[in-house]
Design a protein around this motif. Structure first.
Motif, PDB file in Angstrom:
ATOM      1  N   LEU A  85      62.491  30.634  55.999  1.00 38.50           N
ATOM      2  CA  LEU A  85      62.478  31.538  54.856  1.00 38.50           C
ATOM      3  C   LEU A  85      62.360  31.006  53.644  1.00 38.50           C
ATOM      4  O   LEU A  85      61.763  31.439  52.680  1.00 38.50           O
ATOM      5  N   ASN A  86      63.002  29.682  53.491  1.00 37.90           N
ATOM      6  CA  ASN A  86      62.825  29.079  52.202  1.00 37.90           C
ATOM      7  C   ASN A  86      61.245  28.778  51.754  1.00 37.90           C
ATOM      8  O   ASN A  86      60.853  28.958  50.707  1.00 37.90           O
ATOM      9  N   ALA A  87      60.470  28.443  52.984  1.00 40.20           N
ATOM     10  CA  ALA A  87      59.039  28.128  52.771  1.00 40.20           C
ATOM     11  C   ALA A  87      58.299  29.268  52.208  1.00 40.20           C
ATOM     12  O   ALA A  87      57.484  29.174  51.553  1.00 40.20           O
ATOM     13  N   ARG A  88      58.798  30.720  52.641  1.00 44.26           N
ATOM     14  CA  ARG A  88      57.918  31.796  52.454  1.00 44.26           C
ATOM     15  C   ARG A  88      58.454  32.780  51.598  1.00 44.26           C
ATOM     16  O   ARG A  88      57.598  33.668  51.076  1.00 44.26           O
ATOM     17  N   ALA A  89      59.863  33.101  51.278  1.00 45.61           N
ATOM     18  CA  ALA A  89      60.263  34.079  50.828  1.00 45.61           C
ATOM     19  C   ALA A  89      60.020  34.295  49.268  1.00 45.61           C
ATOM     20  O   ALA A  89      59.946  35.271  48.722  1.00 45.61           O
ATOM     21  N   GLY A  90      59.417  33.234  48.617  1.00 41.22           N
ATOM     22  CA  GLY A  90      58.916  33.114  47.461  1.00 41.22           C
ATOM     23  C   GLY A  90      57.739  33.997  47.214  1.00 41.22           C
ATOM     24  O   GLY A  90      57.619  34.151  46.060  1.00 41.22           O
ATOM     25  N   ARG A  91      57.021  34.145  48.085  1.00 43.86           N
ATOM     26  CA  ARG A  91      55.504  34.615  48.222  1.00 43.86           C
ATOM     27  C   ARG A  91      55.723  36.270  48.484  1.00 43.86           C
ATOM     28  O   ARG A  91      54.958  36.984  48.035  1.00 43.86           O
ATOM     29  N   GLN A  95      61.165  38.695  57.155  1.00 40.64           N
ATOM     30  CA  GLN A  95      62.098  39.446  58.071  1.00 40.64           C
ATOM     31  C   GLN A  95      63.009  38.261  58.630  1.00 40.64           C
ATOM     32  O   GLN A  95      62.483  37.433  58.908  1.00 40.64           O
ATOM     33  N   VAL A  96      64.131  38.570  58.685  1.00 40.32           N
ATOM     34  CA  VAL A  96      65.184  37.718  59.056  1.00 40.32           C
ATOM     35  C   VAL A  96      66.030  38.212  60.130  1.00 40.32           C
ATOM     36  O   VAL A  96      66.109  39.354  60.506  1.00 40.32           O
ATOM     37  N   SER A  97      66.573  37.362  60.915  1.00 40.64           N
ATOM     38  CA  SER A  97      67.580  37.747  62.232  1.00 40.64           C
ATOM     39  C   SER A  97      68.797  38.523  61.218  1.00 40.64           C
ATOM     40  O   SER A  97      69.167  38.341  60.282  1.00 40.64           O
ATOM     41  N   ALA A  98      69.372  39.638  62.243  1.00 38.05           N
ATOM     42  CA  ALA A  98      70.445  40.105  61.853  1.00 38.05           C
ATOM     43  C   ALA A  98      71.522  39.127  61.221  1.00 38.05           C
ATOM     44  O   ALA A  98      72.339  39.582  60.505  1.00 38.05           O
ATOM     45  N   GLU A  99      71.825  38.171  62.127  1.00 36.06           N
ATOM     46  CA  GLU A  99      72.629  37.241  62.041  1.00 36.06           C
ATOM     47  C   GLU A  99      72.814  36.564  60.625  1.00 36.06           C
ATOM     48  O   GLU A  99      73.647  36.374  59.806  1.00 36.06           O
ATOM     49  N   LEU A 100      71.518  35.927  60.294  1.00 36.57           N
ATOM     50  CA  LEU A 100      71.236  35.321  59.062  1.00 36.57           C
ATOM     51  C   LEU A 100      71.330  36.342  57.914  1.00 36.57           C
ATOM     52  O   LEU A 100      71.861  35.720  56.977  1.00 36.57           O
ATOM     53  N   PHE A 101      70.660  37.396  58.016  1.00 30.50           N
ATOM     54  CA  PHE A 101      70.661  38.460  56.885  1.00 30.50           C
ATOM     55  C   PHE A 101      72.036  38.566  56.516  1.00 30.50           C
ATOM     56  O   PHE A 101      72.587  38.722  55.577  1.00 30.50           O
ATOM     57  N   ASP A 102      72.946  39.132  57.602  1.00 28.27           N
ATOM     58  CA  ASP A 102      74.403  39.214  57.437  1.00 28.27           C
ATOM     59  C   ASP A 102      75.269  38.146  56.723  1.00 28.27           C
ATOM     60  O   ASP A 102      76.107  38.390  55.579  1.00 28.27           O
ATOM     61  N   LEU A 103      74.983  37.049  57.028  1.00 27.45           N
ATOM     62  CA  LEU A 103      75.646  35.715  56.430  1.00 27.45           C
ATOM     63  C   LEU A 103      75.094  35.685  54.869  1.00 27.45           C
ATOM     64  O   LEU A 103      75.813  35.423  54.192  1.00 27.45           O
ATOM     65  N   ILE A 104      73.946  35.934  54.750  1.00 33.48           N
ATOM     66  CA  ILE A 104      73.280  35.726  53.214  1.00 33.48           C
ATOM     67  C   ILE A 104      74.000  36.879  52.669  1.00 33.48           C
ATOM     68  O   ILE A 104      74.517  36.535  51.369  1.00 33.48           O
ATOM     69  N   GLU A 105      74.044  37.995  53.090  1.00 38.23           N
ATOM     70  CA  GLU A 105      74.643  39.075  52.201  1.00 38.23           C
ATOM     71  C   GLU A 105      76.161  38.943  51.794  1.00 38.23           C
ATOM     72  O   GLU A 105      76.842  38.907  50.716  1.00 38.23           O
ATOM     73  N   THR A 106      76.859  38.322  53.026  1.00 40.57           N
ATOM     74  CA  THR A 106      78.028  37.782  52.870  1.00 40.57           C
ATOM     75  C   THR A 106      78.516  36.835  51.608  1.00 40.57           C
ATOM     76  O   THR A 106      79.186  36.898  51.001  1.00 40.57           O
ATOM     77  N   ALA A 107      77.228  35.790  51.657  1.00 42.76           N
ATOM     78  CA  ALA A 107      77.352  34.658  50.722  1.00 42.76           C
ATOM     79  C   ALA A 107      77.283  35.316  49.383  1.00 42.76           C
ATOM     80  O   ALA A 107      77.963  35.019  48.262  1.00 42.76           O
ATOM     81  N   VAL A 108      76.440  36.290  49.112  1.00 45.45           N
ATOM     82  CA  VAL A 108      76.214  36.963  47.904  1.00 45.45           C
ATOM     83  C   VAL A 108      77.377  37.967  47.584  1.00 45.45           C
ATOM     84  O   VAL A 108      77.684  37.833  46.052  1.00 45.45           O
ATOM     85  N   THR A 162      64.680  42.628  55.575  1.00 48.39           N
ATOM     86  CA  THR A 162      63.837  41.547  54.936  1.00 48.39           C
ATOM     87  C   THR A 162      64.573  40.948  53.828  1.00 48.39           C
ATOM     88  O   THR A 162      65.370  41.593  53.411  1.00 48.39           O
ATOM     89  N   LEU A 163      64.170  39.670  53.395  1.00 47.61           N
ATOM     90  CA  LEU A 163      64.815  39.215  52.175  1.00 47.61           C
ATOM     91  C   LEU A 163      63.353  38.411  51.285  1.00 47.61           C
ATOM     92  O   LEU A 163      62.596  37.894  51.765  1.00 47.61           O
ATOM     93  N   ALA A 164      63.444  38.629  50.116  1.00 47.59           N
ATOM     94  CA  ALA A 164      62.388  38.138  49.315  1.00 47.59           C
ATOM     95  C   ALA A 164      63.055  37.452  48.065  1.00 47.59           C
ATOM     96  O   ALA A 164      64.130  37.904  47.427  1.00 47.59           O
ATOM     97  N   PHE A 165      62.649  36.344  47.620  1.00 49.72           N
ATOM     98  CA  PHE A 165      62.932  35.778  46.246  1.00 49.72           C
ATOM     99  C   PHE A 165      62.085  36.151  45.194  1.00 49.72           C
ATOM    100  O   PHE A 165      60.933  36.341  44.971  1.00 49.72           O
ATOM    101  N   MET A 166      62.912  36.664  43.928  1.00 52.13           N
ATOM    102  CA  MET A 166      62.004  37.184  42.822  1.00 52.13           C
ATOM    103  C   MET A 166      61.261  36.184  42.157  1.00 52.13           C
ATOM    104  O   MET A 166      60.429  36.362  41.571  1.00 52.13           O
ATOM    105  N   ASN A 167      61.761  34.767  42.285  1.00 49.65           N
ATOM    106  CA  ASN A 167      61.144  33.795  41.842  1.00 49.65           C
ATOM    107  C   ASN A 167      60.293  32.801  42.633  1.00 49.65           C
ATOM    108  O   ASN A 167      61.076  32.540  43.799  1.00 49.65           O
ATOM    109  N   PRO A 168      59.138  32.333  42.591  1.00 49.41           N
ATOM    110  CA  PRO A 168      58.548  31.549  43.724  1.00 49.41           C
ATOM    111  C   PRO A 168      59.371  30.219  43.938  1.00 49.41           C
ATOM    112  O   PRO A 168      59.321  29.862  44.949  1.00 49.41           O
TER     113      PRO A 168
END
Ligand code: AMP
Ligand code: MG
Length: 331
Positions: A85-91, A95-108, A162-168
Motif C-alpha cells: 500500500l505504501n509503495a503505491r497509494a501515493g500514485r 484496494q485493501v483488505s477489509a481488516e486493514l481498511f478498518d484498522l486504518i480507519e480506526t487509527a484515523v 480503496t485508500l489513496a494518499f493525497m501526496n505522493p
C-alpha cells in the motif's frame, strides 16, 4: 495502600468479593505460560486450563494469529499488504483488505480524538529514522517529510474499499496500534475457546481476561531509568494496559534521546514524558492512547484521558514524577 500500589477502581470493582471466593475456587487445573518473539518484540500468553494439550494448542493459535497480523502490517516486510500500500497509494487508489481498511480507519479516529498527536502518517518522516544504526534526519529532510504528515490527506473510498494518499511522498505505519490489535485478537481466540482466565502480551501491550484465579493480576509499570525496577504496580482484572516509553527503541546523542515515538508536529521524538501508561477495556484503545498521551505530554495527555472518561493513565515525567488520571488518583 503503599505509594507504589494504586487501586484502579474502575477495573477492580469485585476485588474483595474475589478474595472471599478464592478459597472455594480450588478446581483442578494449571497455568500454562509460553513466550516467543513476534512483531520485533517479546510476546507472551498465559492461561488457566484443565486440559494441558488443548491449552498449549490455544497458545499456538494466538501466536499464529499474531504472526498473521505481522505479515499483513509490518513495514519491515516489503511483501506485507501495508508495504505494498505504501509503495503505491501515493500514485493511485489501492484496494485493501477489509481488516486493514478498518484498522486504518480506526487509527484515523484516534487522530481526530487526539487532534493529530496520534497520526499514522507520521511515518512520512518517521521512516527517516533508524534507531538501531543511530540514524536520524537533518532539519531539511524533516521539513520535506513533515509536508506529508497529515491524516486528513488519507482518502478512503468505502465502496470499492480503496485508500489513496493525497501526496505522493506519504507513508503510514501502524506500529502505534497493531500490537494492541493483535493482543485483542489473541484474547478473542481464547474467549471463543472457553478460556476464562488468561493474559496476552505483545511488548508494552497487555490484556487480561478474567483474573488470577481469585486475585487480580499485578501489572508492573517500569521505572524508565532502570529496567529491573518497577515504578508502580497496578492490580487489574478484565482490562488492558499499555505503556509507551522512550526506552524501547532509541539512541542518545549529545545528551539528547532520539526514540521511536515521533511528534507529528515537529518530526522529532516527543520528549515531554519518559513513559505513558493507559488502562482501557481493549488493548487497541490502550495502545493507541498510550502513544497519544506520550506525544501530548503530561498536562494535555492527562486532560484527554479525564475527558474520555472510560480510561485511566499514569505518566512518568522527565523529572521522575508520577502523575495520575482521576480514576487512579488516591481516594
Ligand atoms: P507504542 O510503543 O505503542 O507507543 O508505539 C510506538 C510506535 O508507534 C512507533 O514504533 C511507531 O511505529 C509508531 N508511532 C510513533 N509515533 C507515532 C505517532 N505520533 N502516531 C502514531 N504512531 C506513532
Ligand atoms: Mg501504543
Amino acid at each position: 495502600m503503599s505509594e507504589t500500589e494504586r487501586g484502579c477502581r474502575r477495573f477492580l470493582t469485585a476485588f474483595t468479593l474475589l478474595l472471599v471466593g478464592a478459597a472455594s475456587a480450588q478446581a483442578h487445573g494449571e497455568w500454562l505460560f509460553r513466550e516467543t518473539a513476534i512483531m520485533g518484540t517479546r510476546c507472551a500468553v498465559e492461561l488457566w486450563t484443565d486440559d494441558r494439550a488443548h491449552g498449549l494448542a490455544l497458545i499456538d493459535d494466538v501466536f499464529a494469529e499474531m504472526r498473521r497480523i505481522d505479515a499483513l502490517m509490518s513495514t519491515y516486510k516489503p511483501e506485507s499488504e501495508l508495504s505494498r500500500l505504501n509503495a503505491r497509494a501515493g500514485r493511485r487508489p489501492v484496494q485493501v483488505s477489509a481488516e486493514l481498511f478498518d484498522l486504518i480507519e480506526t487509527a484515523v479516529d484516534y487522530s481526530r480524538v487526539t487532534h493529530g498527536a496520534f497520526d499514522i502518517t507520521y511515518a512520512s518522516v518517521g521512516y527517516l529514522y533508524d534507531f538501531r544504526s543511530h540514524k536520524r534526519p537533518g532539519s531539511a529532510a524533516i521539513a520535506t517529510g513533515l509536508a506529508n504528515v497529515d491524516y486528513r490527506k488519507l482518502k478512503f473510498s468505502a465502496g470499492p474499499r480503496t485508500l489513496a494518499f493525497m501526496n505522493p511522498g506519504m507513508r503510514i505505519d501502524l506500529g502505534g496500534i497493531a500490537k494492541g490489535y493483535a493482543v485483542d485478537r489473541g484474547i478473542a481466540i481464547l474467549q471463543r475457546a472457553g478460556v476464562k482466565d488468561a493474559m496476552v502480551n505483545a511488548g508494552g501491550d497487555t490484556r487480561i481476561l478474567g483474573d488470577r484465579r481469585g486475585q487480580p493480576w499485578m501489572v508492573g509499570v517500569r521505572d524508565p531509568n532502570d529496567r529491573d525496577k518497577v515504578a508502580l504496580r497496578i492490580p487489574l482484572e478484565n482490562a488492558s494496559i499499555s505503556t509507551s516509553g522512550d526506552y524501547e527503541r532509541f539512541f542518545d546523542e549529545g545528551g539528547v534521546r532520539y526514540h521511536h515515538i515521533i511528534d507529528p508536529k515537529t518530526g522529532d521524538s516527543a520528549r515531554a514524558l519518559r513513559s505513558a501508561t493507559v488502562i482501557a477495556t481493549t488493548s487497541l484503545r490502550a495502545d493507541a492512547l498510550s502513544t497519544s498521551v506520550f506525544v501530548l505530554g503530561p498536562e494535555r495527555g492527562i486532560e484527554l484521558i479525564n475527558e474520555l472518561g472510560d480510561v485511566d493513565a499514569v505518566v512518568v515525567t522527565p523529572e521522575g514524577k508520577l502523575l495520575y488520571s482521576n480514576g487512579l488518583a488516591p481516594p
